[in-house]
Design a protein around this motif. Structure first.
Motif, PDB file in Angstrom:
ATOM      1  N   UNK A  65       3.915  11.452  15.378  1.00  0.00           N
ATOM      2  CA  UNK A  65       5.292  11.060  15.224  1.00  0.00           C
ATOM      3  C   UNK A  65       5.718  11.495  13.684  1.00  0.00           C
ATOM      4  N   UNK A  66       6.794  12.188  13.667  1.00  0.00           N
ATOM      5  CA  UNK A  66       7.048  12.469  12.178  1.00  0.00           C
ATOM      6  C   UNK A  66       7.760  11.837  11.142  1.00  0.00           C
ATOM      7  N   UNK A  67       8.138  10.762  11.831  1.00  0.00           N
ATOM      8  CA  UNK A  67       8.996   9.798  10.791  1.00  0.00           C
ATOM      9  C   UNK A  67       8.143   8.967  10.246  1.00  0.00           C
ATOM     10  N   UNK A  68       8.669   8.010   9.400  1.00  0.00           N
ATOM     11  CA  UNK A  68       7.966   6.948   8.676  1.00  0.00           C
ATOM     12  C   UNK A  68       7.896   5.767   9.282  1.00  0.00           C
ATOM     13  N   UNK A  69       6.618   5.026   9.243  1.00  0.00           N
ATOM     14  CA  UNK A  69       6.305   3.598   9.804  1.00  0.00           C
ATOM     15  C   UNK A  69       6.199   2.724   8.825  1.00  0.00           C
ATOM     16  N   UNK A 110       0.876  -1.178  -0.059  1.00  0.00           N
ATOM     17  CA  UNK A 110       0.055  -0.040   0.023  1.00  0.00           C
ATOM     18  C   UNK A 110       0.984   1.269  -0.076  1.00  0.00           C
ATOM     19  N   UNK A 111       1.302   1.585  -1.161  1.00  0.00           N
ATOM     20  CA  UNK A 111       2.121   2.832  -1.268  1.00  0.00           C
ATOM     21  C   UNK A 111       1.349   3.859  -1.647  1.00  0.00           C
ATOM     22  N   UNK A 112       0.278   4.073  -1.164  1.00  0.00           N
ATOM     23  CA  UNK A 112      -0.828   5.159  -1.403  1.00  0.00           C
ATOM     24  C   UNK A 112      -0.769   6.500  -0.714  1.00  0.00           C
ATOM     25  N   UNK A 113       0.463   6.865  -0.298  1.00  0.00           N
ATOM     26  CA  UNK A 113       0.797   8.014   0.536  1.00  0.00           C
ATOM     27  C   UNK A 113      -0.173   8.249   1.506  1.00  0.00           C
ATOM     28  N   UNK A 114      -0.890   9.430   1.422  1.00  0.00           N
ATOM     29  CA  UNK A 114      -1.727   9.702   2.534  1.00  0.00           C
ATOM     30  C   UNK A 114      -2.867   9.108   2.842  1.00  0.00           C
ATOM     31  N   UNK A 115      -3.294   8.132   1.532  1.00  0.00           N
ATOM     32  CA  UNK A 115      -4.500   7.436   1.489  1.00  0.00           C
ATOM     33  C   UNK A 115      -3.933   5.824   2.139  1.00  0.00           C
ATOM     34  N   UNK A 128       0.512  12.773   9.022  1.00  0.00           N
ATOM     35  CA  UNK A 128       1.415  12.397  10.011  1.00  0.00           C
ATOM     36  C   UNK A 128       1.016  11.383  11.086  1.00  0.00           C
ATOM     37  N   UNK A 129       1.970  10.525  11.289  1.00  0.00           N
ATOM     38  CA  UNK A 129       1.359   9.457  12.264  1.00  0.00           C
ATOM     39  C   UNK A 129       0.933   9.779  13.493  1.00  0.00           C
ATOM     40  N   UNK A 130      -0.231   9.181  14.047  1.00  0.00           N
ATOM     41  CA  UNK A 130      -0.412   9.341  15.468  1.00  0.00           C
ATOM     42  C   UNK A 130      -0.366   7.909  16.001  1.00  0.00           C
ATOM     43  N   UNK A 158       3.308   4.699   6.439  1.00  0.00           N
ATOM     44  CA  UNK A 158       2.492   5.698   7.111  1.00  0.00           C
ATOM     45  C   UNK A 158       3.536   6.714   7.171  1.00  0.00           C
ATOM     46  N   UNK A 159       3.151   7.902   7.485  1.00  0.00           N
ATOM     47  CA  UNK A 159       4.010   9.186   7.773  1.00  0.00           C
ATOM     48  C   UNK A 159       4.698   9.537   6.527  1.00  0.00           C
ATOM     49  N   UNK A 160       5.658  10.848   6.729  1.00  0.00           N
ATOM     50  CA  UNK A 160       6.282  11.379   5.745  1.00  0.00           C
ATOM     51  C   UNK A 160       7.644  11.905   5.874  1.00  0.00           C
ATOM     52  N   UNK A 161       8.405  11.649   6.846  1.00  0.00           N
ATOM     53  CA  UNK A 161       9.610  12.316   6.938  1.00  0.00           C
ATOM     54  C   UNK A 161      10.725  11.114   7.346  1.00  0.00           C
ATOM     55  N   UNK A 162      11.908  11.113   6.782  1.00  0.00           N
ATOM     56  CA  UNK A 162      12.372  11.981   5.741  1.00  0.00           C
ATOM     57  C   UNK A 162      11.809  11.926   4.583  1.00  0.00           C
ATOM     58  N   UNK A 163      11.007  11.072   4.259  1.00  0.00           N
ATOM     59  CA  UNK A 163      10.353  10.793   3.129  1.00  0.00           C
ATOM     60  C   UNK A 163      11.001  10.019   1.951  1.00  0.00           C
TER      61      UNK A 163
END
Ligand code: FAD
Length: 495
Positions: free
Chosen positions: A412-416, A242-247, A399-401, A429-434
């Protein structure tokens, strides 16, 4: 009424045509030339969301300039742990890109350009922080060559646009790293997906994944809607990414996997000022990151970047935060409310209570007027003229909660990377460092979800990433070797 065709079958379904699916697809295609891959994208193009060049900042995030990765400890020393970790991840990505261009996966190297990265501060206390930061980083091979520049003449020589009309009575300083990059992740995604399709993958554009159901044999059946015709069809896959970004969060929620329980998402958008006047772009040949504002998310520090998109030079300044409940730029206003479920309500509320500084920062950003935005730009470019700059809307970061026993939920601001216990589905999930970490993320997905085959893939993976499994910051000789190999392959010359 929608008509429904018979269920098609594939080994691997990639949901979304952004940099994450593109990278995973290209690596898998190389490892398993005979497995069937189907990519499903709701829009009519590759990289129509966050991976498009105008939807992100194009920084090859390697912690050379982002000050949030080098916090000051109470005793005044600088903690470089996060910076080293982020840089190590970027080295993995960079090596795969070098492999991709030398092995015909990517034909056009223009997606990547060498552009120095710099951190910029004003005021005596911060100048002192940069001095200590440079001393802490310089002994590490990944950051060797990072300079401290606190002389106004040298500042003006490196950054003429930022020096023009500047009052140098206030102390200023730069940490300057010549090895930085600007990346067009959209151009890269197109080439990686092109490679997959040329080698037998199927791509369905204009098709949205609306539901996912686990089958008795562990495979997944995806319900796809054709957004042009309204027709629906089914696709059965042994493995789904699921590489659907925000979705990704809503889709993983719909899959019903246990691992997603408790997770919530909070969207933050980005806006940038952009200029193309050649006199401006010629006078600023760097990406310059400032100090994050109080409450700003980690990658929310203002920065002034030279960008190269389709061979044309631009200056981009921002980000200014934007807000909408949409999880995708082309998403729906119902995205946030529909993502709230009994299992994540407490996480969301808990994060709302603990993240008051972020909420205040967002409100402040949303209230900014045009002249206020230009006033912030003038801290970087004192001579800035309003009419040279236009406002652009970038992508959404969700951003992931995560559920937290004590506080209910934490932002959280990282990627999970989430995957189910059987390794039949994974998502991000999440977007940094992206996008800069696309390759380590793809490797992590493969390691988790194809655990047995991963061992047999290791020789091929080591061709793609020669330093795989090694911390380059502890192996200076290997670092020099892979760095030189990558620079030559990618033809990286400072702009
Ligand atoms: C303002 C901003 C600045 C950034 N700056 C940087 C930076 O400087 N450097 C960096 O490395 N990273 C940066 N990032 C992060 C980076 O852009 C993202 O991490 C990365 O692009 C995410 O890639 P992706 O493939 O996961 O998602 P995306 O590129 O968003 O792709 C997801 C795709 O999935 C499709 N999709 C969604 N739902 C469905 C569905 N149901 N069915 C079918 N298709 C679907 C979407 O249409 C989209 O094409 C930035 C992000 C933002 C928002």
């Amino acid at each position: 009424m929608s008509r429904q065709a018979a269920t098609a079958r594939t080994d691997v379904a990639l949901v979304g045509a952004g940099i994450m699916s593109a990278t995973l697809g290209a690596v898998l295609r190389r490892l398993e030339p005979d497995c069937s891959i189907t990519l499903v994208e709701r829009l009519d193009a590759v990289a129509g969301e966050s991976s498009g060049p105008w939807n992100n900042a194009g920084t090859g995030h390697s912690a050379l300039c982002e000050l949030n990765y080098t916090p000051e400890r109470r005793d005044g020393s600088i903690d470089i742990g996060k910076a080293v970790h982020v840089n190590e991840q970027f080295q993995v990505t960079r090596q795969f890109w070098a492999y991709a261009v030398t092995n015909g996966i990517v034909a056009d190297r223009g997606f990547l350009n060498a552009i120095p990265h710099a951190s910029f501060v004003r005021g005596a206390r911060r100048v002192d922080y940069l001095r200590r930061r440079q001393r802490a980083l310089a002994p590490n091979p990944l950051f060797a060559g990072t300079e401290l520049i606190d002389d106004p003449d040298e500042f003006a020589r490196r950054l003429p646009l930022m020096a023009a009309e500047r009052d140098f009575s206030e102390p200023i300083a730069l940490n300057w790293a010549p090895q930085g990059t600007d990346v067009d992740f959209g151009a890269l995604s197109r080439q990686l997906i092109g490679f997959c399709v040329r080698h037998g993958a199927t791509a369905l554009f204009g098709h949205e994944v609306r539901d996912l159901t686990r089958q008795g044999d562990g495979s997944w059946t995806l319900l796809l809607g054709n957004r042009r015709t309204g027709q629906s069809r089914r696709l059965n896959a042994k493995f789904v990414f699921v590489g659907a970004g925000g979705d990704a969060l809503p889709l993983l929620q719909r899959s019903g996997i246990r691992e997603v329980r408790g997770f919530a998402g909070f969207p933050i958008g980005g806006r940038f000022l952009r200029a193309a006047r050649p006199a401006l772009t010629a006078a600023h040949r760097a990406k310059v990151y400032g100090v994050p504002a109080p409450g700003a998310p980690p990658l929310g520090a203002l920065h002034l970047d030279l960008r190269l998109v389709n061979g044309k030079a631009w200056l981009v300044f921002g980000p200014y935060a934007g807000w909408s409940p949409k999880f995708l730029k082309h998403g729906h206003f119902t995205d946030l409310p529909r993502s709230v479920q009994p299992d994540n309500l407490l996480s969301l509320l808990g994060a709302g209570v603990t993240e008051l500084a972020l909420v205040q920062y967002l409100i402040g950003q949303l209230r900014l007027s045009g002249p206020e935005r230009v006033r912030m730009l003038r801290e970087f470019v004192p001579s800035a003229v309003d009419s040279d700059w236009e406002l652009t809307v970038a992508g959404q970061r969700v951003q992931v909660i995560r559920r937290d026993r004590r506080r209910g939920g934490v932002l959280e601001f990282g990627t999970t990377v989430l995957s189910d216990a059987d390794g039949t589905i994974a998502g991000l999930l999440g977007g940094s460092p992206g996008a800069s970490t696309a390759v380590p993320i793809a490797l992590e997905v493969l390691r988790r979800c194809f655990a047995r085959r991963y061992q047999t893939w290791l020789p091929a993976l080591k061709e793609m990433v020669p330093s795989l499994g090694v911390e380059l910051s502890r192996e200076p000789a290997l670092f020099d070797e892979v760095w030189s190999w990558g620079s030559k392959a990618l033809q990286l010359e400072v702009a």
